[in-house]
Design a protein around this motif. Structure first.
Motif, PDB file in Angstrom:
ATOM      1  N   PRO A  12      -9.060  16.716  -6.169  1.00 22.08           N
ATOM      2  CA  PRO A  12      -7.659  17.255  -6.077  1.00 22.08           C
ATOM      3  C   PRO A  12      -6.819  16.356  -5.642  1.00 22.08           C
ATOM      4  O   PRO A  12      -5.627  16.230  -5.781  1.00 22.08           O
ATOM      5  N   ALA A  13      -7.403  15.399  -4.807  1.00 21.42           N
ATOM      6  CA  ALA A  13      -6.438  14.204  -4.234  1.00 21.42           C
ATOM      7  C   ALA A  13      -5.916  13.436  -5.407  1.00 21.42           C
ATOM      8  O   ALA A  13      -4.926  12.834  -5.436  1.00 21.42           O
ATOM      9  N   LEU A  14      -6.780  13.054  -6.372  1.00 20.26           N
ATOM     10  CA  LEU A  14      -6.485  12.035  -7.548  1.00 20.26           C
ATOM     11  C   LEU A  14      -5.248  12.966  -8.231  1.00 20.26           C
ATOM     12  O   LEU A  14      -4.402  12.527  -8.774  1.00 20.26           O
ATOM     13  N   ARG A  15      -5.673  14.089  -8.625  1.00 25.10           N
ATOM     14  CA  ARG A  15      -4.356  15.139  -9.178  1.00 25.10           C
ATOM     15  C   ARG A  15      -3.312  15.144  -8.671  1.00 25.10           C
ATOM     16  O   ARG A  15      -2.188  15.059  -9.536  1.00 25.10           O
ATOM     17  N   ALA A  16      -3.178  15.328  -7.305  1.00 20.44           N
ATOM     18  CA  ALA A  16      -2.003  15.273  -6.793  1.00 20.44           C
ATOM     19  C   ALA A  16      -1.231  13.836  -6.907  1.00 20.44           C
ATOM     20  O   ALA A  16      -0.095  13.822  -6.978  1.00 20.44           O
ATOM     21  N   PHE A  17      -1.854  12.735  -6.544  1.00 25.43           N
ATOM     22  CA  PHE A  17      -1.389  11.403  -6.721  1.00 25.43           C
ATOM     23  C   PHE A  17      -0.924  11.108  -8.058  1.00 25.43           C
ATOM     24  O   PHE A  17       0.455  10.746  -8.246  1.00 25.43           O
ATOM     25  N   VAL A  18      -1.563  11.488  -9.129  1.00 25.57           N
ATOM     26  CA  VAL A  18      -1.014  11.308 -10.476  1.00 25.57           C
ATOM     27  C   VAL A  18       0.178  12.081 -10.765  1.00 25.57           C
ATOM     28  O   VAL A  18       1.464  11.769 -11.453  1.00 25.57           O
ATOM     29  N   ARG A  19       0.292  13.250 -10.202  1.00 22.39           N
ATOM     30  CA  ARG A  19       1.365  14.372 -10.454  1.00 22.39           C
ATOM     31  C   ARG A  19       2.776  13.502  -9.482  1.00 22.39           C
ATOM     32  O   ARG A  19       3.870  13.772 -10.118  1.00 22.39           O
ATOM     33  N   GLU A  20       2.357  13.170  -8.541  1.00 25.88           N
ATOM     34  CA  GLU A  20       3.470  12.616  -7.768  1.00 25.88           C
ATOM     35  C   GLU A  20       4.141  11.290  -8.482  1.00 25.88           C
ATOM     36  O   GLU A  20       5.269  10.987  -8.323  1.00 25.88           O
ATOM     37  N   LEU A  21       3.112  10.484  -8.994  1.00 30.48           N
ATOM     38  CA  LEU A  21       3.691   9.190  -9.528  1.00 30.48           C
ATOM     39  C   LEU A  21       4.395   9.820 -10.900  1.00 30.48           C
ATOM     40  O   LEU A  21       5.243   9.163 -11.264  1.00 30.48           O
ATOM     41  N   GLY A  22       3.987  10.744 -11.520  1.00 32.88           N
ATOM     42  CA  GLY A  22       4.670  11.048 -12.745  1.00 32.88           C
ATOM     43  C   GLY A  22       6.109  11.819 -12.239  1.00 32.88           C
ATOM     44  O   GLY A  22       6.965  11.402 -13.386  1.00 32.88           O
ATOM     45  N   ALA A  23       5.891  12.468 -11.330  1.00 34.66           N
ATOM     46  CA  ALA A  23       7.477  12.951 -10.848  1.00 34.66           C
ATOM     47  C   ALA A  23       8.255  11.660 -10.289  1.00 34.66           C
ATOM     48  O   ALA A  23       9.464  11.859 -10.933  1.00 34.66           O
TER      49      ALA A  23
ATOM     50  N   ARG B  95       4.676   6.202 -19.047  1.00 30.48           N
ATOM     51  CA  ARG B  95       3.375   6.397 -19.522  1.00 30.48           C
ATOM     52  C   ARG B  95       2.279   6.072 -18.468  1.00 30.48           C
ATOM     53  O   ARG B  95       2.137   4.805 -18.532  1.00 30.48           O
ATOM     54  N   ILE B  96       1.412   6.944 -18.093  1.00 28.77           N
ATOM     55  CA  ILE B  96       0.482   6.516 -17.215  1.00 28.77           C
ATOM     56  C   ILE B  96      -1.058   6.849 -17.887  1.00 28.77           C
ATOM     57  O   ILE B  96      -1.482   7.688 -18.617  1.00 28.77           O
ATOM     58  N   SER B  97      -1.815   5.607 -17.485  1.00 31.96           N
ATOM     59  CA  SER B  97      -3.139   5.717 -17.851  1.00 31.96           C
ATOM     60  C   SER B  97      -4.143   5.788 -16.852  1.00 31.96           C
ATOM     61  O   SER B  97      -3.767   5.082 -15.972  1.00 31.96           O
TER      62      SER B  97
ATOM     63  N   PHE C 282       0.615  -1.232   0.093  1.00 35.33           N
ATOM     64  CA  PHE C 282       0.067  -0.059  -0.042  1.00 35.33           C
ATOM     65  C   PHE C 282       0.865   1.323   0.116  1.00 35.33           C
ATOM     66  O   PHE C 282       2.003   1.320   0.597  1.00 35.33           O
ATOM     67  N   LEU C 283       0.473   2.128  -0.999  1.00 35.84           N
ATOM     68  CA  LEU C 283       1.232   3.371  -0.887  1.00 35.84           C
ATOM     69  C   LEU C 283       0.456   4.419   0.273  1.00 35.84           C
ATOM     70  O   LEU C 283       1.076   5.491   0.866  1.00 35.84           O
ATOM     71  N   SER C 284      -0.653   4.145   0.504  1.00 28.16           N
ATOM     72  CA  SER C 284      -1.467   4.792   1.626  1.00 28.16           C
ATOM     73  C   SER C 284      -2.735   4.083   2.050  1.00 28.16           C
ATOM     74  O   SER C 284      -2.955   2.982   1.255  1.00 28.16           O
ATOM     75  N   PHE C 285      -3.090   4.281   3.345  1.00 27.26           N
ATOM     76  CA  PHE C 285      -4.063   3.428   3.994  1.00 27.26           C
ATOM     77  C   PHE C 285      -4.568   4.197   5.139  1.00 27.26           C
ATOM     78  O   PHE C 285      -4.178   4.675   5.914  1.00 27.26           O
ATOM     79  N   ASP C 286      -6.089   4.064   5.091  1.00 27.45           N
ATOM     80  CA  ASP C 286      -6.809   4.566   6.285  1.00 27.45           C
ATOM     81  C   ASP C 286      -7.871   3.946   6.406  1.00 27.45           C
ATOM     82  O   ASP C 286      -8.874   3.779   5.434  1.00 27.45           O
ATOM     83  N   GLY C 287      -8.081   3.463   7.546  1.00 26.17           N
ATOM     84  CA  GLY C 287      -9.322   2.464   7.933  1.00 26.17           C
ATOM     85  C   GLY C 287     -10.504   3.220   8.231  1.00 26.17           C
ATOM     86  O   GLY C 287     -11.691   2.492   8.405  1.00 26.17           O
TER      87      GLY C 287
ATOM     88  N   ALA D 222     -10.832  15.699 -12.546  1.00 27.38           N
ATOM     89  CA  ALA D 222      -9.342  15.825 -12.165  1.00 27.38           C
ATOM     90  C   ALA D 222      -8.631  15.919 -13.508  1.00 27.38           C
ATOM     91  O   ALA D 222      -7.289  16.603 -13.602  1.00 27.38           O
ATOM     92  N   ALA D 223      -9.317  15.841 -14.721  1.00 32.73           N
ATOM     93  CA  ALA D 223      -8.640  15.856 -16.047  1.00 32.73           C
ATOM     94  C   ALA D 223      -7.727  17.233 -16.522  1.00 32.73           C
ATOM     95  O   ALA D 223      -6.806  16.871 -17.058  1.00 32.73           O
ATOM     96  N   PRO D 224      -8.340  18.332 -16.213  1.00 36.32           N
ATOM     97  CA  PRO D 224      -7.642  19.223 -16.840  1.00 36.32           C
ATOM     98  C   PRO D 224      -6.233  19.453 -16.549  1.00 36.32           C
ATOM     99  O   PRO D 224      -6.107  19.742 -15.474  1.00 36.32           O
ATOM    100  N   GLY D 225      -5.412  19.491 -17.472  1.00 37.17           N
ATOM    101  CA  GLY D 225      -4.148  19.812 -17.431  1.00 37.17           C
ATOM    102  C   GLY D 225      -3.282  18.610 -16.681  1.00 37.17           C
ATOM    103  O   GLY D 225      -2.116  18.759 -16.625  1.00 37.17           O
ATOM    104  N   LEU D 226      -4.067  17.511 -16.306  1.00 38.90           N
ATOM    105  CA  LEU D 226      -3.337  16.273 -15.796  1.00 38.90           C
ATOM    106  C   LEU D 226      -2.294  15.740 -16.998  1.00 38.90           C
ATOM    107  O   LEU D 226      -2.793  15.437 -18.086  1.00 38.90           O
ATOM    108  N   ASP D 227      -1.307  15.227 -16.604  1.00 40.32           N
ATOM    109  CA  ASP D 227      -0.178  14.779 -17.457  1.00 40.32           C
ATOM    110  C   ASP D 227      -0.367  13.192 -17.591  1.00 40.32           C
ATOM    111  O   ASP D 227       0.417  12.444 -16.912  1.00 40.32           O
ATOM    112  N   VAL D 228      -1.315  12.742 -18.168  1.00 44.75           N
ATOM    113  CA  VAL D 228      -1.528  11.219 -18.391  1.00 44.75           C
ATOM    114  C   VAL D 228      -1.749  10.970 -19.897  1.00 44.75           C
ATOM    115  O   VAL D 228      -2.076  12.003 -20.721  1.00 44.75           O
TER     116      VAL D 228
END
Length: 247
Positions: free
Chosen positions: A109-120, A126-128, A24-29, A142-148
Motif C-alpha cells: 500500500p505504501a509503494l502504491r500510494a507513493f507511485v500514485r503521488e509521483l504520477g500526480a 513515464r515511471i519505471s 529525501f522525500l521522506s525519512f524515519d530513523g 503493488a502492481a494491480p492497477g498501478l500506473d507505471v
C-alpha cells in the motif's frame, strides 16, 4: 541516539545522510530505517525509475542501495531521476519472513500510494519500477492497477503469480537474472504458504527477458556491467543489448 547506544556504524551512516547535498522525500530513523531519496533532477526529469530493494536492506547497509541508484542515474543521464524507495521493513535474508509475502503485503500500500503521488506530480513522465530480489515480491503485490510503464525485475524469487498477466498491470514486464545469482536455486514452493511461485525468467511466465550477465545477486547495478546498461536502456524505452553484442 545511535551514538549514545554505542552504535558507531549507524551513527556514521545517519550523519552522512544529514549532508546538505542529500535530498529525501521522506525519512524515519526508527526500526532499521525508512527513507525515500532522490538522485538526479526530479522536477526536470523526463524519465523516472523507482528502485525497490530486497531483503536485508536497512540504514546499516544503505550504501549499497545508494550506490546502485547513483550509478543508474549517471547512466540514464540528464533529464532523469532515480528514487531509492526504502519504504518498508525488509525481511532478514535467512528467515521465514524472506520466504513469505507477509512483509510485501505490508509494504505494497505504501509503494502504491507513493507511485500514485509521483504520477500526480509528474503526469507527463513515464515511471519505471526497478525491483530487486524480495523487492520484486513487493512490486508484484503493488502492481494491480498501478500506473507505471515498465516493471523491471532483477534477481527475483517470484511474484506470487504464475503468469505476468496475473499482475493485472498495463506495464511492460521485464525480467533478468545473472548466471551467478544464487536466487536461481531458491525453491519455488517449499511448503504451504512458503515460496513465491513461478520463476519470472522462465518462458512460461510471459515476461520480456533481458541479458543480465554473469554477476552475482547484488551485481545488477555494478558500474560498467551489462545489466546496468540494459536496465538503463529499458527505462529509456530502448531495446536491451544482446549479451554477445555487448561483449
Amino acid at each position: 541516539m545511535a551514538a549514545d547506544h554505542d552504535d558507531r556504524w549507524r551513527a556514521a551512516m545517519l550523519r552522512a545522510m544529514a549532508g546538505p547535498e542529500r535530498r529525501f522525500l521522506s525519512f524515519d530513523g526508527r526500526d532499521g530505517g525508512r527513507a525515500v531519496e532522490v538522485f538526479g533532477d526530479l522536477p526536470a526529469a523526463e524519465k523516472i525509475a523507482v528502485l525497490v530493494p530486497g531483503s536485508d536492506t536497512s540504514f546499516d547497509k544503505y550504501g549499497l542501495l545508494r550506490g546502485g541508484a547513483l550509478r543508474l542515474q549517471q547512466v540514464l543521464g540528464e533529464r532523469s531521476a532515480v528514487v531509492a524507495w526504502l519504504g518498508y521493513r525488509t525481511p532478514t535474508l535467512v528467515s521465514l519472513s524472506a520466504l513469505t509475502p507477509g512483509r510485501a503485503d505490508e509494504a505494497a500500500p505504501a509503494l502504491r500510494a507513493f507511485v500514485r503521488e509521483l504520477g500526480a506530480a509528474k503526469p507527463a513522465v513515464r515511471i519505471s519500477l526497478l525491483c530487486h530480489s524480495y523487492g520484486s515480491v513487493v512490486c508484484g503485490r503493488a502492481a494491480p492497477g498501478l500506473d507505471v510503464d515498465r516493471l523491471i525485475l532483477t534477481g527475483s524469487p517470484g511474484l506470487t503469480v504464475e503468469h505476468a498477466a496475473g499482475l493485472r498491470t498495463r506495464a511492460a514486464v521485464w525480467a533478468g537474472r545473472a548466471s551467478g545469482d544464487w536466487v536461481a536455486r531458491v525453491p519455488r514452493a517449499l511448503l504451504a504458504g512458503l515460496g513465491f511461485g513461478a520463476d519470472p525468467v522462465s518462458p512460461g511466465f510471459g515476461a520480456r527477458l533481458f541479458a543480465a550477465g554473469d554477476g552475482g545477486h547484488s551485481d545488477y547495478l555494478k558500474a560498467g556491467s551489462l545489466p546496468l546498461e540494459n536496465i538503463a536502456r529499458i527505462i529509456s524505452g530502448q531495446d536491451p543489448l544482446e549479451a554477445r553484442r555487448a561483449a
